[in-house]
Design a protein around this motif. Structure first.
Motif, PDB file in Angstrom:
ATOM      1  N   UNK B 251       0.839  -1.206   0.000  1.00  0.00           N
ATOM      2  CA  UNK B 251       0.000   0.000   0.000  1.00  0.00           C
ATOM      3  C   UNK B 251       0.871   1.252   0.000  1.00  0.00           C
ATOM      4  N   UNK B 252       1.940   1.236   0.797  1.00  0.00           N
ATOM      5  CA  UNK B 252       2.823   2.406   0.834  1.00  0.00           C
ATOM      6  C   UNK B 252       3.454   2.665  -0.529  1.00  0.00           C
ATOM      7  N   UNK B 253       3.745   1.573  -1.259  1.00  0.00           N
ATOM      8  CA  UNK B 253       4.439   1.724  -2.535  1.00  0.00           C
ATOM      9  C   UNK B 253       3.498   2.112  -3.669  1.00  0.00           C
ATOM     10  N   UNK B 254       2.301   1.529  -3.709  1.00  0.00           N
ATOM     11  CA  UNK B 254       1.500   1.682  -4.922  1.00  0.00           C
ATOM     12  C   UNK B 254       0.198   2.434  -4.724  1.00  0.00           C
ATOM     13  N   UNK B 255      -0.180   2.747  -3.457  1.00  0.00           N
ATOM     14  CA  UNK B 255      -1.467   3.411  -3.258  1.00  0.00           C
ATOM     15  C   UNK B 255      -1.313   4.922  -3.303  1.00  0.00           C
ATOM     16  N   UNK B 256      -2.401   5.595  -3.651  1.00  0.00           N
ATOM     17  CA  UNK B 256      -2.407   7.045  -3.624  1.00  0.00           C
ATOM     18  C   UNK B 256      -3.043   7.533  -2.335  1.00  0.00           C
ATOM     19  N   UNK B 257      -3.163   8.848  -2.178  1.00  0.00           N
ATOM     20  CA  UNK B 257      -3.777   9.387  -0.956  1.00  0.00           C
ATOM     21  C   UNK B 257      -5.221   8.931  -0.768  1.00  0.00           C
ATOM     22  N   UNK B 258      -5.881   8.568  -1.869  1.00  0.00           N
ATOM     23  CA  UNK B 258      -7.271   8.122  -1.764  1.00  0.00           C
ATOM     24  C   UNK B 258      -7.393   6.795  -1.035  1.00  0.00           C
ATOM     25  N   UNK B 259      -6.379   5.930  -1.216  1.00  0.00           N
ATOM     26  CA  UNK B 259      -6.485   4.573  -0.685  1.00  0.00           C
ATOM     27  C   UNK B 259      -5.835   4.471   0.685  1.00  0.00           C
ATOM     28  N   UNK B 260      -6.255   5.326   1.603  1.00  0.00           N
ATOM     29  CA  UNK B 260      -5.729   5.264   2.965  1.00  0.00           C
ATOM     30  C   UNK B 260      -6.385   4.088   3.686  1.00  0.00           C
ATOM     31  N   UNK B 261      -5.551   3.119   4.149  1.00  0.00           N
ATOM     32  CA  UNK B 261      -6.127   1.969   4.851  1.00  0.00           C
ATOM     33  C   UNK B 261      -5.765   2.045   6.333  1.00  0.00           C
ATOM     34  N   UNK B 262      -6.343   1.162   7.127  1.00  0.00           N
ATOM     35  CA  UNK B 262      -6.054   1.172   8.568  1.00  0.00           C
ATOM     36  C   UNK B 262      -4.559   0.947   8.841  1.00  0.00           C
ATOM     37  N   UNK B 263      -3.936  -0.092   8.250  1.00  0.00           N
ATOM     38  CA  UNK B 263      -2.511  -0.276   8.533  1.00  0.00           C
ATOM     39  C   UNK B 263      -1.666   0.929   8.115  1.00  0.00           C
ATOM     40  N   UNK B 264      -2.017   1.554   7.006  1.00  0.00           N
ATOM     41  CA  UNK B 264      -1.243   2.711   6.553  1.00  0.00           C
ATOM     42  C   UNK B 264      -1.407   3.870   7.528  1.00  0.00           C
ATOM     43  N   UNK B 265      -2.637   4.050   8.004  1.00  0.00           N
ATOM     44  CA  UNK B 265      -2.906   5.097   8.980  1.00  0.00           C
ATOM     45  C   UNK B 265      -2.135   4.818  10.278  1.00  0.00           C
ATOM     46  N   UNK B 266      -2.093   3.542  10.674  1.00  0.00           N
ATOM     47  CA  UNK B 266      -1.335   3.176  11.879  1.00  0.00           C
ATOM     48  C   UNK B 266       0.145   3.422  11.663  1.00  0.00           C
ATOM     49  N   UNK B 267       0.618   3.036  10.501  1.00  0.00           N
ATOM     50  CA  UNK B 267       2.039   3.219  10.150  1.00  0.00           C
ATOM     51  C   UNK B 267       2.415   4.701  10.286  1.00  0.00           C
TER      52      UNK B 267
END
Lengths: 422, 312
Positions: B251-267
């Motif tokens: 997710x960190x590598x290929x997602x944009x700001x739209x695709x904020x997920x729970x793990x990314x938010x925790x990260x």
């Protein structure tokens, strides 16, 4: 069937089906059909995995030997390099080609890109390129003097040597960098100065730490797996929850919890201070360093060691150990000579799995590793973030090769089919 | 495990020590997961127990961090908690958005992984399958290959997916499709492993029995095979969902700001401003994982009962 009767009588050895085809051929056809059907079931997934896994990794491998920063942005000088043998000092034609390329690069704003490529082999070349591109409009014959007027570094043959190396799109330079090597003035490969050797050292450290974590995991998993395997099923299932719950819990949650436990003002330090074991001013630094990486990764990977060990220990018949004791062996001898050899398949499976997973770990070292607890994955991410894509790809390719060898070993020794989850 | 009656005193002492060691290791395994639960009710913005918490003083505990999960990101967090407020929280709160994204991505990648994975497992467990071992090794490899390598490859591939055939088409970075495909790939090994394990104890003569009684192959599949392998399929699907729900590197590598997920938010939360709100999320996730573990355990027992395997 009319034509079945028309078939001339065959030799008695050749059996036929009801419709007269030789049995062997009919069987082969049926088997081929069965093979095709089985394969057709797997085909959609195989195609999907090829597309989302094999092709991307292939592209990454291609990227590790391909960088057209100089060859596509400065085609004229690249052509001159291709036409002249290695070591040719730049003549007036070369300077003219370079001047034309620089004028084009100034117009397209690509001098930085080209300079970056050369910069991999010779530091500070990127700034030379951008500086020259800024003054490219003033370039006029005589070319050589014009270039030296912008920056005297253009007289340095090392710059030309580096440009020659970078002038082809396909290159092994990134693997040289990734193995701490460089080319000397004559083009021979040599090791870089001792204080600049970072990559092989980090690979070594990654493998060493992974090995250490594997050994700690084995030491912790062995007694627990043995207890689980010898307890009555009801009690064992209850205790098994304690092993499976961490396995099912989010990795980020587990890492966060460890940060809560290990930080300077954290629970472990508080307990130690309250227990009078350490002074308030000498709290232990257990996080943002190598210790943090080892503790947290051991916790995360421990279930992967316990589960295979448990499944092997569960089926070891206790009668062998009893027989050994009855023949006069001490409990230590019984353990060493009878029990331990029977657990070896489990030890092998668990250790290989933990080691493979540890070598490629990224999240935990990035969050609790600090400066000295980083592994090779973190360096790959660092180079990706800094757009050093080819170098990141070369490092990733080397890591991939290591992991695939271990994976192959795992398949040979244990068999992928025997991989079990919980 | 009881000691035999002939055990010497030394052996008894060793046995005690062994049990203490095991208890310590179990404590090591479980305490990090349980410690976050009380701390998530901390009234102070600290990661350690306050005096009030240790003396079980109610004033030391609060729900403020759970509340912040709803209010952070809202334009007007202060106001009466009426239907309007809740719909605003649903539409605006950062963590709620992250949860929605995680569930959407997890759902579709699980569907994809489970469907393709089950189909392939059915093929792989047929004895006629050609190159079985090699194909299996390829399909399991996303679990073994370091995630950073997969993410790096996807980063290159997604920036121009058609470059493989020499064309140029849109990009898959910063799209839901891209992440769903990546997460499905990561979940597939788990589906394959669980479903082939279920199929390995499957009695092939049942299929022949169905056929001999006049059922068509598809009828045999839906009436005989599928009910028997369903527990394996569901637990594989749960593994795939958890894999996606917990995945952050791709997710960190290929997602944009739209695709904020729970793990990314925790990260982001762990790396930047660390607040006990993370612990509140962690507590919720621990409760979810307890529920999942219980489900998988029940499914495993059901599967063993269905297949007539007696637990050892």
């Amino acid at each position: 069937m009319a034509d079945a009767t028309a078939v001339p009588p065959m030799s008695p050895a050749l059996l036929t089906t009801a419709d007269g085809r030789p049995l062997k051929a009919a069987l082969q056809a049926a088997q081929a059909r069965a093979r095709r059907r089985a394969f057709l079931l797997v085909a959609p997934l195989l195609l999907f995995v090829v597309l989302t896994f094999i092709v991307p990794i292939g592209q990454m491998l291609h990227r590790s030997v391909y960088h057209d920063g100089l060859s596509s942005n400065a085609p004229k000088i690249a052509a001159w390099f291709a036409a002249t043998p290695a070591g040719t000092p730049p003549d007036e034609a070369a300077w003219a080609a370079l001047a034309e390329d620089f004028k084009a690069m100034k117009a397209n704003k690509t001098a930085g890109e080209a300079g970056t490529r050369v910069n991999y082999t010779l530091p500070e070349t990127r700034s030379l390129f951008t500086k020259t591109a800024r003054g490219a409009d003033k370039l006029a014959p005589p070319w050589h003097e014009a270039f030296v007027a912008i920056d005297p570094k253009w007289d340095d043959l090392a710059v030309w040597q580096a440009m020659r190396g970078a002038s082809t799109a396909y290159t092994t330079d990134f693997y040289l960098i990734a193995t701490d090597r460089t080319r000397d003035a004559a083009g021979n490969v040599e090791q870089v100065a001792e204080n600049q050797r970072i990559y092989l050292w980090l690979f070594g450290k990654t493998f060493f730490l992974s090995g250490m974590i594997t050994v700690i995991c084995l030491a912790l998993a062995f007694p627990v797996a043995h207890l689980l395997a010898t307890l009555p099923a009801r009690k064992a299932n209850l205790l098994m929850i304690l092993v499976l719950l961490p396995f099912w819990t989010s990795l980020l949650v587990r890492t966060t919890s460890w940060m809560v436990l290990l930080q300077g003002q954290g629970v472990v330090n508080d307990l130690l201070v309250r227990g009078g074991l350490i002074g308030d001013e000498s709290r232990l630094a257990m996080m943002y360093n190598q210790t943090g990486t080892i503790i947290v990764m051991t916790h995360v990977l421990l279930p992967f060691m316990i589960l295979p060990l448990y499944s092997v220990m569960r089926v070891i018949p206790p009668s062998y150990a009893r027989a050994a004791r009855s023949l006069g062996a001490t409990s230590w001898t019984t353990f060493r000579r009878i029990y331990l050899p029977q657990t070896l398949p489990g030890i092998g499976a668990g250790a290989l799995l933990v080691f493979i997973l540890a070598v490629g770990y990224y999240i935990t070292p990035a969050l609790v590793g600090g400066a000295d607890g980083q592994l090779i994955s973190n360096l790959i991410q660092f180079h990706m973030a800094n757009s050093n894509w080819s170098l990141a790809a070369a490092l990733a390719a080397m890591l991939l090769a290591g992991v695939l060898v271990l994976y192959w070993l795992y398949d040979r020794l244990i068999g992928i089919d025997n991989l079990k989850l919980g | 495990m009881a000691l035999p009656v002939y055990a010497s005193p030394l052996e008894r002492l060793w046995h005690r020590t062994y049990l203490v060691i095991c208890a310590a290791i179990f404590l090591f395994l479980i305490s990090p997961i349980l410690i976050v639960i009380p701390l998530s009710f901390n009234v102070e913005p600290y990661f350690s127990f306050t005096k009030e918490m240790l003396s079980l003083d109610p004033s030391g505990f609060s729900m403020r961090w759970y509340d912040s999960l709803l209010t952070v990101g809202m334009t007007t967090p202060d106001g009466p908690r009426d239907a309007n407020w809740w719909s605003m929280a649903w539409a605006e709160a950062t963590w709620v958005q992250a949860a929605k994204n995680s569930i959407i991505i997890g759902f579709w990648s699980t569907i994809l992984a489970t469907f393709l994975g089950t189909l392939a497992a059915l093929g792989l467990s047929r004895p006629e399958m050609p190159w079985r071992r090699a194909v299996m090794a390829v399909l399991i490899s996303p679990m073994i290959v370091p995630i950073i390598i997969i993410a790096t490859g996807l980063f290159f591939f997604y920036s121009n997916p058609c470059s493989v055939v020499g064309l140029s088409c849109g990009r898959l970075t910063s799209t839901y499709t891209g992440i769903v495909m990546a997460h499905a790939t990561l979940g597939i090994p788990f589906v394959i492993i669980t479903v082939t394990a279920t199929l390995s104890g499957f009695d092939q003569s049942l299929i022949r029995a169905g056929a001999s009684l006049g059922a068509s192959p598809s009828r045999t599949f839906f009436k005989v095979v599928l009910p028997l392998i369903t527990p394996g399929v569901v637990s594989g699907a749960l593994f795939a969902f958890v894999t996606s729900f917990d995945e952050v590197v791709a997710v960190l590598f290929i997602a944009g700001p739209e695709q904020q997920t729970i793990p990314r938010q925790m990260w982001n939360g762990i790396r930047e401003a660390i607040s006990p709100a993370i612990l509140a999320v962690a507590t919720i996730l621990v409760i979810i994982s307890i529920a999942l573990l219980a489900t998988v355990e029940l499914l495993r027992r059901r599967s063993e009962r269905l297949r007539g395997v007696t637990p050892a």
